[in-house]
Each structure stands twice: as C-alpha cells, then as structure tokens.
Scaffold this motif. Structure first.
Motif, PDB file in Angstrom:
ATOM      1  N   ASN A  13      29.032  17.780  35.270  1.00 36.04           N
ATOM      2  CA  ASN A  13      29.853  16.604  34.996  1.00 36.04           C
ATOM      3  C   ASN A  13      29.210  15.396  35.681  1.00 36.04           C
ATOM      4  O   ASN A  13      29.318  15.237  36.888  1.00 36.04           O
ATOM      5  CB  ASN A  13      31.271  16.853  35.531  1.00 36.04           C
ATOM      6  CG  ASN A  13      32.150  15.619  35.455  1.00 36.04           C
ATOM      7  OD1 ASN A  13      31.827  14.655  34.761  1.00 36.04           O
ATOM      8  ND2 ASN A  13      33.277  15.653  36.165  1.00 36.04           N
ATOM      9  N   LYS A  15      29.938  12.330  35.493  1.00 33.26           N
ATOM     10  CA  LYS A  15      30.870  11.230  35.818  1.00 33.26           C
ATOM     11  C   LYS A  15      30.255   9.899  35.354  1.00 33.26           C
ATOM     12  O   LYS A  15      29.516   9.879  34.373  1.00 33.26           O
ATOM     13  CB  LYS A  15      31.220  11.246  37.302  1.00 33.26           C
ATOM     14  CG  LYS A  15      31.705  12.634  37.729  1.00 33.26           C
ATOM     15  CD  LYS A  15      32.359  12.676  39.060  1.00 33.26           C
ATOM     16  CE  LYS A  15      32.796  14.102  39.343  1.00 33.26           C
ATOM     17  NZ  LYS A  15      33.542  14.243  40.576  1.00 33.26           N
ATOM     18  N   MET A  16      30.527   8.787  36.066  1.00 34.67           N
ATOM     19  CA  MET A  16      30.034   7.492  35.584  1.00 34.67           C
ATOM     20  C   MET A  16      28.781   7.104  36.364  1.00 34.67           C
ATOM     21  O   MET A  16      28.782   6.172  37.163  1.00 34.67           O
ATOM     22  CB  MET A  16      31.133   6.429  35.731  1.00 34.67           C
ATOM     23  CG  MET A  16      30.878   5.208  34.856  1.00 34.67           C
ATOM     24  SD  MET A  16      32.252   4.037  34.874  1.00 34.67           S
ATOM     25  CE  MET A  16      32.106   3.328  36.502  1.00 34.67           C
ATOM     26  N   PRO A  46      28.209  10.557  30.416  1.00 36.85           N
ATOM     27  CA  PRO A  46      29.115   9.508  29.941  1.00 36.85           C
ATOM     28  C   PRO A  46      29.003   9.352  28.411  1.00 36.85           C
ATOM     29  O   PRO A  46      27.934   9.600  27.838  1.00 36.85           O
ATOM     30  CB  PRO A  46      28.607   8.247  30.649  1.00 36.85           C
ATOM     31  CG  PRO A  46      27.825   8.744  31.828  1.00 36.85           C
ATOM     32  CD  PRO A  46      27.216  10.045  31.383  1.00 36.85           C
ATOM     33  N   GLN A  69      33.626  13.844  28.786  1.00 39.67           N
ATOM     34  CA  GLN A  69      34.450  13.817  30.006  1.00 39.67           C
ATOM     35  C   GLN A  69      35.930  13.592  29.739  1.00 39.67           C
ATOM     36  O   GLN A  69      36.759  13.740  30.629  1.00 39.67           O
ATOM     37  CB  GLN A  69      33.922  12.729  30.949  1.00 39.67           C
ATOM     38  CG  GLN A  69      32.500  13.004  31.398  1.00 39.67           C
ATOM     39  CD  GLN A  69      31.932  11.895  32.271  1.00 39.67           C
ATOM     40  OE1 GLN A  69      32.655  11.051  32.789  1.00 39.67           O
ATOM     41  NE2 GLN A  69      30.618  11.890  32.430  1.00 39.67           N
TER      42      GLN A  69
END
Ligand code: PGA
Length: 255
Positions: A13, A15-16, A46, A69
C-alpha cells in the motif's frame, strides 16, 4: 474444521507517496525481482499511477496484481472526486482496499459506509480487502476484539458471509501503522483467530478459506515471525513497500 491451504497475499500500500517516475521505477524493480513469487503479490499505488504500474507489470510479465486504495460506494454519476469500481477494473485492478484506518480517521468513514464500498467493489468484480483495527486507547481498554469484530460485523450483515469467498480481511492495529511498533506475533495471531472464528460462526468453510492478512509496521526483519503465524495469511505493507528491496524481501519471507 478441515485444514485448508490459503495462498498468502502480500500487498504493498503505497499511500500518497511518489510521482509517476517513482511509480514506474519502483514497480519495474519489484516486477523484475518477483518473476516467480511464492505468494500472491499486489501493488496498490495512488489512483493516477495505476495504469503506469499496470504497464510496468505487463512489461516484465510478472505475476503481480494491481489494487487501488479506495473505491466509491456509488456505481456512477454526479460524485465529483470519486472513482468507481468499474473504473478501477477498467484500469486493471483486481483488489481494492476498503475501510483503511486512514480513511476512517481522516474522512470519517463509518463501518456502514465501508460495507457499502465493499458491496460496490464486488459488484464491479473487484476483491475488497476490508481493513479493521483498534486504536491504542481501545486496546488499552480491553476493547480490541469488540472493536475489530464490530467493524467486521457491519460488512457481514450487509454482504453476507458468502461474500467473503471473494474478499480479504486485513487486520491493522491503528497504533502499529507507520509507527514502527508492531503487534507481537501472539497479539496479531489472537486477533486473526477471533476474526476467523467470527466468520466461522456463519460458515466454517468460508472461515477456513478466507485470507486474513496483517498490516502495521511489517519490515523485512519482523516479516518472517509475523507471517508464519497460523491465522496470518500475508501482509499489507505500507512504508516498507516504498523500497523495492525491502518489499521483495518481505515477499520472500512467505511460503
Ligand atoms: P505501515 O502501513 O506498514 O507503514 O505501518 C501499513 C498500512 O497502513 O497499510
């Protein structure tokens, strides 16, 4: 319960984080190193980089899946800023996270909304990875099982136990996410066993098959002991998935 072998899943993952160039080079490096992984592998970049990551995976012919996500609870229409399950499928996604604790905390997502996203994901043919987990205050108050099982219950009520044939549960203690504090293997195993038992109350067969993965500061040096617990069927990896070297090392810790 009949013993069943569950194929482990390791999902990164992101994330940003990153940029298009970073997404391309990270996914390229991972794809190059994981031509024959022992686990099922998913990369969860993303939204804007989904197609670039899909292209890198294809270019290396690596058996790696793509995930997103988040997903809208709506199928289509006037929902500015939302991304539908069909759009994610169209971009090549197989998985989607629903109810990550950062969505619950930062966007006030309720378990009821998470359940609607779970349904929307499955209606679009995606495999939802439903995230559940307690805060430190809840753990200290002895509420871990109560909190985690009520988050799970909300999805079970709306989707039914059969839906878990095509779903993954991720146990992510909120206090372990991005903090460097990991649940001990015994703490994680205990919650995973409770999750499986709750699903088993509705269907023994599905409880035996469903993958329950662990997330929260999994790193190459703790992956083996966490991922070898009986009821832990893989990992949801945040920070350590941003380095090809550490992510690949974690992927090689299973199987
Ligand atoms: P972490 O994140 O590995 O950085 O703790 C896990 C997650 O939030 O999925």
């Amino acid at each position: 319960m009949e013993p069943v072998t569950r194929h482990p899943l390791i999902a990164g993952n992101w994330k940003m984080h990153g940029s298009q160039a970073f997404a391309e080079s990270l996914s390229g490096a991972i794809a190059q190193s994981l031509k024959k992984p022992r686990a099922e592998i998913a990369l969860i970049p993303p939204f804007p980089y989904l197609t670039a990551v899909a292209a890198a995976i294809r270019a290396h012919q690596a058996p790696i899946d793509l995930g997103a996500q988040d997903v809208s609870a709506h199928a289509e229409g006037a929902h500015t800023g939302e991304v539908s399950g069909a759009m994610l499928s169209d971009c090549g996604c197989r998985f989607v996270l629903v109810g990550h604790s950062e969505r619950r905390q930062d966007h006030g997502e309720t378990s009821a909304q998470v359940a609607q996203k779970f349904l929307a994901a499955q209606q679009a043919g995606l495999i939802p990875i439903v995230c559940v987990g307690e805060t430190l205050a809840e753990r200290d108050a002895g509420q871990t099982d109560k909190v985690v099982l009520s988050q799970l219950e909300a999805v079970l009520e709306v989707a039914g136990v059969e839906a878990f044939e095509h779903a993954v549960v991720a146990y992510e203690p909120v206090w372990a996410i991005g903090t460097g504090k990991t649940a001990t293997p015994a703490q994680a195993q205990a919650v995973h066993a409770s999750i499986r038992a709750r699903i088993g109350a509705n269907s023994d067969t599905i409880a035996g098959q469903v993958r329950v993965i662990y997330g929260g500061s999994v790193k190459p040096d703790n992956a083996l002991e966490i991922l070898s617990c009986d009821d832990i069927d893989g990992g949801l990896i945040g920070g350590a998935s941003l380095s090809a070297e550490s992510f690949v090392e974690i992927c090689q810790a299973v199987g």
